[in-house]
Design an enzyme around this catalytic site. Structure first.
Site, mmCIF file in Angstrom:
data_model
loop_
_atom_site.group_PDB
_atom_site.id
_atom_site.type_symbol
_atom_site.label_atom_id
_atom_site.label_comp_id
_atom_site.label_asym_id
_atom_site.label_seq_id
_atom_site.Cartn_x
_atom_site.Cartn_y
_atom_site.Cartn_z
ATOM 1 N N ARG A 55 0.812 -1.158 -0.037
ATOM 2 C CA ARG A 55 -0.091 0.138 -0.003
ATOM 3 C C ARG A 55 0.894 1.316 -0.047
ATOM 4 O O ARG A 55 0.319 2.074 0.472
ATOM 5 C CB ARG A 55 -0.970 -0.081 1.220
ATOM 6 C CG ARG A 55 -1.973 -1.008 1.186
ATOM 7 C CD ARG A 55 -3.103 -1.110 2.147
ATOM 8 N NE ARG A 55 -3.858 -2.038 2.126
ATOM 9 C CZ ARG A 55 -4.004 -3.316 2.544
ATOM 10 N NH1 ARG A 55 -2.915 -3.511 3.400
ATOM 11 N NH2 ARG A 55 -5.005 -4.211 2.559
ATOM 12 N N LYS B 76 1.750 11.794 -10.061
ATOM 13 C CA LYS B 76 0.804 11.061 -11.128
ATOM 14 C C LYS B 76 1.517 9.660 -11.393
ATOM 15 O O LYS B 76 2.626 9.792 -12.256
ATOM 16 C CB LYS B 76 0.137 11.772 -12.144
ATOM 17 C CG LYS B 76 -0.711 12.747 -12.054
ATOM 18 C CD LYS B 76 -1.517 13.243 -13.485
ATOM 19 C CE LYS B 76 -2.419 14.203 -12.937
ATOM 20 N NZ LYS B 76 -3.163 14.746 -14.137
ATOM 21 N N GLU C 70 6.179 19.759 -23.865
ATOM 22 C CA GLU C 70 5.411 19.858 -22.526
ATOM 23 C C GLU C 70 5.995 21.230 -21.980
ATOM 24 O O GLU C 70 5.314 21.702 -20.995
ATOM 25 C CB GLU C 70 6.082 18.744 -21.706
ATOM 26 C CG GLU C 70 5.187 17.473 -21.830
ATOM 27 C CD GLU C 70 3.730 17.383 -21.347
ATOM 28 O OE1 GLU C 70 3.201 18.451 -20.687
ATOM 29 O OE2 GLU C 70 2.795 16.709 -21.586
ATOM 30 N N LYS D 191 5.043 23.880 -12.607
ATOM 31 C CA LYS D 191 4.259 22.728 -12.144
ATOM 32 C C LYS D 191 4.309 22.407 -10.788
ATOM 33 O O LYS D 191 3.153 22.013 -10.183
ATOM 34 C CB LYS D 191 4.972 21.595 -12.951
ATOM 35 C CG LYS D 191 3.955 20.201 -12.725
ATOM 36 C CD LYS D 191 4.373 18.829 -13.614
ATOM 37 C CE LYS D 191 3.299 18.015 -13.353
ATOM 38 N NZ LYS D 191 3.525 16.743 -14.161
ATOM 39 N N GLU E 70 -5.401 16.828 -8.014
ATOM 40 C CA GLU E 70 -6.288 17.590 -9.339
ATOM 41 C C GLU E 70 -7.750 17.905 -9.146
ATOM 42 O O GLU E 70 -8.807 17.333 -9.926
ATOM 43 C CB GLU E 70 -5.951 16.540 -10.661
ATOM 44 C CG GLU E 70 -6.288 17.290 -11.737
ATOM 45 C CD GLU E 70 -5.864 16.454 -12.967
ATOM 46 O OE1 GLU E 70 -6.786 15.953 -13.983
ATOM 47 O OE2 GLU E 70 -4.696 16.078 -13.259
ATOM 48 N N ARG F 133 -5.012 22.121 -11.058
ATOM 49 C CA ARG F 133 -3.990 21.148 -11.583
ATOM 50 C C ARG F 133 -4.635 20.565 -12.937
ATOM 51 O O ARG F 133 -3.763 20.360 -13.894
ATOM 52 C CB ARG F 133 -3.609 20.001 -10.621
ATOM 53 C CG ARG F 133 -2.541 18.948 -11.410
ATOM 54 C CD ARG F 133 -1.906 18.156 -10.297
ATOM 55 N NE ARG F 133 -0.910 17.200 -10.743
ATOM 56 C CZ ARG F 133 -0.370 16.293 -10.254
ATOM 57 N NH1 ARG F 133 -0.483 16.100 -8.852
ATOM 58 N NH2 ARG F 133 0.614 15.472 -10.960
ATOM 59 N N ASN G 296 -3.355 19.619 -18.310
ATOM 60 C CA ASN G 296 -3.726 18.849 -19.086
ATOM 61 C C ASN G 296 -4.286 19.741 -20.501
ATOM 62 O O ASN G 296 -4.869 18.888 -21.335
ATOM 63 C CB ASN G 296 -5.024 18.078 -18.878
ATOM 64 C CG ASN G 296 -4.552 17.043 -17.568
ATOM 65 O OD1 ASN G 296 -3.616 16.378 -17.652
ATOM 66 N ND2 ASN G 296 -5.410 17.180 -16.503
ATOM 67 N N HIS H 113 -4.392 17.511 -23.689
ATOM 68 C CA HIS H 113 -4.035 16.257 -23.494
ATOM 69 C C HIS H 113 -5.407 15.627 -23.902
ATOM 70 O O HIS H 113 -5.291 14.122 -24.234
ATOM 71 C CB HIS H 113 -3.682 15.843 -21.903
ATOM 72 C CG HIS H 113 -2.359 16.043 -21.721
ATOM 73 N ND1 HIS H 113 -1.801 17.520 -22.091
ATOM 74 C CD2 HIS H 113 -1.511 15.338 -21.149
ATOM 75 C CE1 HIS H 113 -0.336 17.275 -21.582
ATOM 76 N NE2 HIS H 113 -0.204 16.182 -21.124
ATOM 77 N N HIS I 211 -4.537 12.618 -25.945
ATOM 78 C CA HIS I 211 -4.628 11.237 -25.557
ATOM 79 C C HIS I 211 -5.436 10.335 -26.454
ATOM 80 O O HIS I 211 -5.096 9.304 -26.749
ATOM 81 C CB HIS I 211 -5.201 11.175 -24.095
ATOM 82 C CG HIS I 211 -4.401 11.448 -23.100
ATOM 83 N ND1 HIS I 211 -4.588 11.642 -21.710
ATOM 84 C CD2 HIS I 211 -2.937 11.740 -23.024
ATOM 85 C CE1 HIS I 211 -3.608 11.918 -20.921
ATOM 86 N NE2 HIS I 211 -2.617 11.967 -21.864
ATOM 87 N N HIS J 269 4.076 10.890 -27.107
ATOM 88 C CA HIS J 269 2.996 11.388 -26.356
ATOM 89 C C HIS J 269 3.429 13.159 -26.412
ATOM 90 O O HIS J 269 2.396 13.615 -26.461
ATOM 91 C CB HIS J 269 3.422 11.402 -24.679
ATOM 92 C CG HIS J 269 2.734 12.081 -23.798
ATOM 93 N ND1 HIS J 269 1.071 11.950 -23.689
ATOM 94 C CD2 HIS J 269 2.974 13.002 -23.088
ATOM 95 C CE1 HIS J 269 0.795 12.764 -22.850
ATOM 96 N NE2 HIS J 269 1.850 13.375 -22.352
#
Length: 357
Positions: free
Chosen positions: A118, A140, A182, A224, A234, A238, A242, A245, A249, A262
């Site tokens: 965990r 992330k 980016e 960032k 997020e 935040r 994106n 994105h 994506h 990417h």
């Protein structure tokens, strides 16, 4: 060398940026709290840099796990293999994973670290520009599914980020350019002065000149880090990170994660988001033109390939994590440095910008 920090409630971690950091084990080894370390890397990076990392791990009980290179290997199956490697190591709660590689390695290794008992420590040692300026910072982690990118994952912050810019010397040109997308994204979202600086230094950055490159990495990471410190999971601000994105994506997923890098998909996605902002009366064509020009000078694509039907891309965009209650929720802008979250975006307008021509 530049030193930044991501400051979160009750904890903080460093981002070190500069040459020679991989060999500076006195700095990063202090982040390792136990005696067991699993290095996760890939078959491209490990032959180049694993031996240097190993020198800094002397005296510890460590082993390595190597992925095949590429986005198609960011899967649950490989997370399972990393967990098996931790089991073979006998990893306890104070074990640490070191992610030596690009975004795929960092995302997958971080997700495995979040899962083992965990949550155990991990350290990001990014080897690509894209990973240095984006995926290594912020916690992330996750893997791709056939229906969409990064749909399974967890927020799990690293103990630290070690961005050795010497490692970029072996980065292929296409990968380097993808990382620049980016960098541009950070400026496009919330820093018009940084965007102007990128325009002024685009040729030097394209040529990989060290001083402007380190400054660009540091400025993007600082931006960032600030956003993540204010909105770790997020819930609001935040999501602005994106920009491009949702489109990007969808383009990646339609190509089975093998047609485009990417950063290339994000570059195209930013342009599509800018054009959609124009269609909705939020921004002018001049800002879109500046974005297209800067991306072009950095060697990045700005138009979809046309290989995938617009209807298919729209279908994939509906699975985006930012959507809610069955409506499109996109990151758009009101010009350079003024991104915002826009809910209830008309699908007809989205489809319009996805159509060729």
């Amino acid at each position: 060398m530049e030193t930044l920090h991501v400051d979160l409630a009750g904890r903080s971690y460093p981002i070190w940026i500069g040459p020679g950091l991989l060999g500076d084990s006195a700095r990063w080894r202090a982040l390792i709290r136990g005696r067991q370390v699993l290095v996760v890397s890939n078959t491209t990076v490990a032959p180049l840099y694993l031996h240097s990392l190993a020198k800094g791990l002397e005296g510890l009980h460590w082993s390595s796990f190597l992925l095949d290179d590429g986005e198609t290997h960011k899967t649950f199956a490989n997370v399972g293999r990393v967990l098996e490697a931790l089991g073979e190591l006998g990893a306890r709660r104070d074990a640490c994973i070191v992610a030596l590689g690009g975004g795929v390695v960092g995302d997958l290794a971080g997700f495995a670290a979040a899962c083992w008992m965990r949550g155990i420590d991990f350290i990001q040692m990014p080897t690509t520009l894209l990973a240095m300026v984006d995926s290594s910072v912020g916690g992330k982690t996750g893997v791709n599914l056939p229906v969409g990118k990064n749909l399974a994952g967890a927020f799990h912050q690293p103990r630290g980020v070690v961005a050795d810019t010497d490692l970029l010397r072996t980065l292929p040109q296409r990968e380097y350019r993808a990382g620049m997308a980016e960098v541009v994204k950070g400026a496009a979202i919330g820093d018009p002065d940084f965007f102007a600086w990128l325009e002024a230094n685009a040729d030097a950055l394209a040529a990989r000149e060290q001083a402007p490159l380190i400054e660009a990495i540091a400025r993007k990471c600082a931006y960032k880090a600030g956003v993540v410190s204010r909105d770790e999971t997020e819930q609001g601000e935040r999501a602005l990170l994106n920009l491009g994105h949702t489109f990007g994506h969808a383009i990646e997923t339609a190509g089975n994660y093998s047609e485009m890098l990417h950063g290339e998909a994000v570059a195209i996605g930013m342009v599509l988001a800018a054009r959609l902002s124009e269609r909705l009366g939020m921004a002018g064509a001049g800002d879109t033109a500046r974005l297209v020009a800067l991306l072009g000078r950095l060697g990045l694509p700005t138009e979809p390939s046309g290989q995938h039907p617009a209807s298919r891309l729209l279908e994939l965009m509906r699975l985006d994590k930012k959507n809610s209650a069955g409506t499109q929720r996109l990151i758009l802008w009101r010009g350079i440095g003024k991104a915002e979250i826009v809910a209830h975006v008309p699908e007809a307008a989205v489809l319009d910008v996805l159509l060729p021509g």
